[in-house]
Design a protein around this motif. Structure first.
Motif, PDB file in Angstrom:
ATOM      1  N   ILE A 150      -1.439   2.011   3.921  1.00  0.00           N
ATOM      2  CA  ILE A 150      -0.087   2.319   3.451  1.00  0.00           C
ATOM      3  C   ILE A 150      -0.119   2.507   1.940  1.00  0.00           C
ATOM      4  O   ILE A 150      -0.821   1.787   1.223  1.00  0.00           O
ATOM      5  CB  ILE A 150       0.865   1.169   3.832  1.00  0.00           C
ATOM      6  N   ASN A 151       0.640   3.461   1.449  1.00  0.00           N
ATOM      7  CA  ASN A 151       0.770   3.717   0.020  1.00  0.00           C
ATOM      8  C   ASN A 151       1.674   2.661  -0.616  1.00  0.00           C
ATOM      9  O   ASN A 151       2.893   2.701  -0.455  1.00  0.00           O
ATOM     10  CB  ASN A 151       1.344   5.125  -0.197  1.00  0.00           C
ATOM     11  N   LEU A 152       1.062   1.742  -1.352  1.00  0.00           N
ATOM     12  CA  LEU A 152       1.845   0.800  -2.153  1.00  0.00           C
ATOM     13  C   LEU A 152       1.601   1.038  -3.637  1.00  0.00           C
ATOM     14  O   LEU A 152       1.851   0.168  -4.463  1.00  0.00           O
ATOM     15  CB  LEU A 152       1.506  -0.645  -1.784  1.00  0.00           C
TER      16      LEU A 152
ATOM     17  N   GLU B 156      -7.051  -1.202  -3.459  1.00  0.00           N
ATOM     18  CA  GLU B 156      -7.597  -1.508  -4.794  1.00  0.00           C
ATOM     19  C   GLU B 156      -6.510  -1.572  -5.873  1.00  0.00           C
ATOM     20  O   GLU B 156      -6.648  -0.993  -6.955  1.00  0.00           O
ATOM     21  CB  GLU B 156      -8.672  -0.486  -5.183  1.00  0.00           C
ATOM     22  N   MET B 157      -5.462  -2.302  -5.579  1.00  0.00           N
ATOM     23  CA  MET B 157      -4.347  -2.342  -6.519  1.00  0.00           C
ATOM     24  C   MET B 157      -4.679  -3.115  -7.796  1.00  0.00           C
ATOM     25  O   MET B 157      -3.909  -3.088  -8.763  1.00  0.00           O
ATOM     26  CB  MET B 157      -3.108  -2.957  -5.845  1.00  0.00           C
ATOM     27  N   ASP B 158      -5.840  -3.771  -7.835  1.00  0.00           N
ATOM     28  CA  ASP B 158      -6.290  -4.431  -9.060  1.00  0.00           C
ATOM     29  C   ASP B 158      -6.913  -3.454 -10.047  1.00  0.00           C
ATOM     30  O   ASP B 158      -7.162  -3.801 -11.199  1.00  0.00           O
ATOM     31  CB  ASP B 158      -7.307  -5.529  -8.739  1.00  0.00           C
ATOM     32  N   GLY B 159      -7.170  -2.204  -9.613  1.00  0.00           N
ATOM     33  CA  GLY B 159      -7.904  -1.250 -10.425  1.00  0.00           C
ATOM     34  C   GLY B 159      -7.021  -0.406 -11.325  1.00  0.00           C
ATOM     35  O   GLY B 159      -6.095   0.265 -10.839  1.00  0.00           O
ATOM     36  N   PRO B 160      -7.273  -0.356 -12.641  1.00  0.00           N
ATOM     37  CA  PRO B 160      -6.478   0.495 -13.544  1.00  0.00           C
ATOM     38  C   PRO B 160      -6.569   1.977 -13.187  1.00  0.00           C
ATOM     39  O   PRO B 160      -5.700   2.756 -13.596  1.00  0.00           O
ATOM     40  CB  PRO B 160      -7.097   0.213 -14.923  1.00  0.00           C
ATOM     41  N   TRP B 161      -7.604   2.377 -12.453  1.00  0.00           N
ATOM     42  CA  TRP B 161      -7.754   3.778 -12.033  1.00  0.00           C
ATOM     43  C   TRP B 161      -6.796   4.149 -10.908  1.00  0.00           C
ATOM     44  O   TRP B 161      -6.635   5.318 -10.582  1.00  0.00           O
ATOM     45  CB  TRP B 161      -9.189   4.022 -11.560  1.00  0.00           C
ATOM     46  N   GLN B 162      -6.154   3.171 -10.311  1.00  0.00           N
ATOM     47  CA  GLN B 162      -5.341   3.408  -9.126  1.00  0.00           C
ATOM     48  C   GLN B 162      -3.955   3.898  -9.517  1.00  0.00           C
ATOM     49  O   GLN B 162      -3.320   3.333 -10.421  1.00  0.00           O
ATOM     50  CB  GLN B 162      -5.205   2.101  -8.316  1.00  0.00           C
TER      51      GLN B 162
ATOM     52  N   GLY C 245      -0.337   3.742  -9.511  1.00  0.00           N
ATOM     53  CA  GLY C 245       0.541   2.615  -9.197  1.00  0.00           C
ATOM     54  C   GLY C 245      -0.115   1.258  -9.355  1.00  0.00           C
ATOM     55  O   GLY C 245       0.350   0.275  -8.756  1.00  0.00           O
ATOM     56  N   HIS C 246      -1.184   1.179 -10.153  1.00  0.00           N
ATOM     57  CA  HIS C 246      -1.852  -0.102 -10.426  1.00  0.00           C
ATOM     58  C   HIS C 246      -0.832  -1.179 -10.814  1.00  0.00           C
ATOM     59  O   HIS C 246       0.125  -0.914 -11.540  1.00  0.00           O
ATOM     60  CB  HIS C 246      -2.864   0.095 -11.550  1.00  0.00           C
ATOM     61  N   LYS C 247      -1.056  -2.391 -10.302  1.00  0.00           N
ATOM     62  CA  LYS C 247      -0.113  -3.485 -10.533  1.00  0.00           C
ATOM     63  C   LYS C 247      -0.847  -4.742 -10.953  1.00  0.00           C
ATOM     64  O   LYS C 247      -2.054  -4.890 -10.714  1.00  0.00           O
ATOM     65  CB  LYS C 247       0.701  -3.750  -9.261  1.00  0.00           C
ATOM     66  N   SER C 248      -0.129  -5.646 -11.540  1.00  0.00           N
ATOM     67  CA  SER C 248      -0.684  -6.975 -11.796  1.00  0.00           C
ATOM     68  C   SER C 248      -0.766  -7.719 -10.462  1.00  0.00           C
ATOM     69  O   SER C 248      -0.162  -7.316  -9.460  1.00  0.00           O
ATOM     70  CB  SER C 248       0.203  -7.752 -12.763  1.00  0.00           C
ATOM     71  N   ALA C 249      -1.487  -8.805 -10.461  1.00  0.00           N
ATOM     72  CA  ALA C 249      -1.635  -9.585  -9.229  1.00  0.00           C
ATOM     73  C   ALA C 249      -0.279 -10.097  -8.732  1.00  0.00           C
ATOM     74  O   ALA C 249      -0.007 -10.081  -7.520  1.00  0.00           O
ATOM     75  CB  ALA C 249      -2.599 -10.747  -9.455  1.00  0.00           C
ATOM     76  N   ASP C 250       0.574 -10.541  -9.645  1.00  0.00           N
ATOM     77  CA  ASP C 250       1.882 -11.043  -9.221  1.00  0.00           C
ATOM     78  C   ASP C 250       2.771  -9.916  -8.702  1.00  0.00           C
ATOM     79  O   ASP C 250       3.479 -10.084  -7.704  1.00  0.00           O
ATOM     80  CB  ASP C 250       2.569 -11.764 -10.385  1.00  0.00           C
TER      81      ASP C 250
END
Length: 510
Positions: free
Chosen positions: A124-126, A172-178, A180-185
């Motif tokens: 899913i696209n988050l 891989e939402m932890d990755g700045p290359w992504q 919509g990159h997000k912080s862990a929270d």
């Protein structure tokens, strides 16, 4: 050099989830287009799927395939891939700097999975989207009918829902290359709220939250702790990714990289246990290792496409040509997953066709097996059952920062209904043979059913379109069953830099 192994029928790590031998397909390069789907190919079926590729996929028999990304999914609109193909929009894919025709969407991919006998794991696209797109996608895919999205699926030609059970909450939402990159929270909150919405529809869905993209991330392992603190009670898995390289061209250290993988798994298992204890939870969260493979051969040449000014369609990127040393490492990686199968329930080799893949195709020719195809094939076919706990006494060799590692890498699986023990072994010493002694405790009347080996004098040798079977397994020799007063033993010699799959028919005592 002597290597002694003891296994016992009753010393079990875990029942292996068949999905440990899963795979991954992303809309990138030639994985989908000119990979599984190529309507103008001579061997394409009436739906555009390549029959030669399908047969090789069936040979590997992955139980599940993750789709459609990967980095691609973080800016993907799933609605672009439904409806008449001629009306679907062409989009620019920011992840892989290419054009996406959307000729393959959920309907086409689901049809291909049905032909291959594979379950879908949908991502899913988050990144650029969120809860609404996710719940609408689920309704389109899983609801029988009588609602807006399920009725649209029926209108688009699919009467029965696909009833997909596994859903990945982003990539891989932890990755700045992504995108919509997000912080862990930020991500942990969104994953929890999206997961709650999906499980409000079906509480039995299996949901995968994004863990670390690799253990070198600055946020590792705090990322997993923060994300799971938000969504532990909602999700069922935390995902991990890892790719293996031999840039230094140091074979001994390269073949020891699965030891780093083992430590990665152990660390995240500890984080999971910490959050479980913190929340006083009775629920278990497992690891979904949904991206892993060797990836480094093609990195330099890919820069021309990924940093170019044009937007090509299905460009040939990440097309690593795998050699013998890669196949040996893949054998060791799979052995690690088997030995950690109590924590790693699902693993997906990335990817399945053309893009860092065990299967390669020519646009106007045939498909063929890469060297890494074979250890994956043996494990998928014969590594289903109970992972056995092994006591291993092996000589070691120095492997740089990893310290001293065992020359023998080994895993064993007991297929109890068939009465068969399968052993997967790699002698990763570069010069010396290993004299093997495996005590088969708790078993009797043992005999060797099959012994296959993979080795070659040239560690850099590959399979190509011109020589598709240059590297392939052959019947092994030099192993035999010896009966003793205490237990039957598998004994013999393993040559240096060799992979072995041995199946032993064994009667369980008692």
């Amino acid at each position: 050099m002597n290597s002694n192994v003891t296994l016992h029928r009753d010393f079990v790590i875990s029942e292996i989830d068949d999905r440990l031998y899963g795979a991954f397909l992303e809309h990138m390069g030639r994985a989908i287009y000119q990979g599984i789907y190529q309507p103008d190919h001579a061997d394409a079926d009436e739906n555009g799927f390549r029959r030669d590729v399908l047969e090789l996929v069936k040979e590997l028999a992955p139980p599940i395939v993750r789709y459609p990304g990967g980095n691609f999914v973080s800016a993907y609109n799933w609605e672009d891939g439904i409806g008449p193909q001629e009306e679907r929009p062409v989009r620019l894919d920011l992840a892989w700097h290419s054009r996406e025709s959307n000729q393959v969407g959920i309907h086409e991919f689901a049809d291909w999975c049905e032909l291959a006998g594979i379950d879908m794991m949908l991502a899913i696209n988050l990144g650029s989207r969120g809860i609404d797109a996710a719940r609408n996608y689920l309704e389109y895919v899983n609801h029988p009918g009588g609602s807006a999205w399920s009725n649209l699926r029926i209108k688009n030609g699919r009467q029965q829902p696909w009833n997909v059970r596994m859903w990945c909450l982003g990539n891989e939402m932890d990755g700045p290359w992504q995108v919509g990159h997000k912080s862990a929270d930020e991500y942990g909150h969104l994953a929890n709220e999206t997961g709650k919405a999906l499980k409000a529809y079906d509480s039995d869905l299996e949901l995968v939250a994004c863990g670390s993209s690799n253990p070198d991330m600055a946020s590792y392992p705090e990322w997993e702790a923060a994300v799971l603190d938000h969504c532990y009670e909602t999700v069922d898995y935390i995902s991990l990714h890892m790719y293996f390289t031999n840039h230094a061209d140091n074979l001994g250290e390269y073949l020891a990289l699965n030891e780093r993988l083992d430590r990665y798994i152990g660390s995240i298992a500890g984080v999971i246990d910490y959050i479980k204890a913190k929340k006083r939870s009775r629920k278990d969260v497992h690891i979904c290792f949904d991206e892993w493979n060797v990836w480094y051969h093609s990195v330099e040449q890919d820069k021309q496409v990924l940093q170019g000014r044009d937007w090509p369609f299905a460009p040939p990127i990440l097309e690593d040509l795998y050699n013998v040393e890669d196949a040996l490492l893949i054998g060791c990686v799979i052995n690690t997953f088997i030995r950690r199968s109590d924590r790693v329930r699902i693993a997906c080799i990335a990817q399945l066709v053309n893009v860092i893949a065990p299967i390669m195709t020519s646009d106007d020719g045939e498909a063929w097996r890469q060297t890494i195809f074979y250890p994956l094939y043996f494990a998928s076919r014969f590594g289903r059952g109970k992972a056995l706990q092994l006591a291993v006494d092996s000589p070691t060799y120095p492997a740089g920062e990893l310290g001293d590692v065992a020359c023998l890498d080994v895993a064993a699986v007991h297929d109890e209904p068939q009465g068969v023990i399968s052993l997967f072994m790699v002698n990763r010493h570069q010069h010396d043979s290993l004299d093997l002694d495996v005590a088969l405790e708790g078993f009797s009347d043992c005999r060797i059913l099959d012994h296959q080996t993979l080795d070659h004098s040239d560690m850099k040798a590959t399979n190509t379109e011109a020589q598709p079977t240059h590297i392939r397994p052959s019947a092994g020799a030099g192993l035999a069953i010896a009966g003793t007063t205490s237990a039957d033993k598998l004994q013999g010699r393993l040559p240096p830099l060799s992979y072995h799959m041995v199946r032993v028919q064994a009667c369980a005592d008692g």
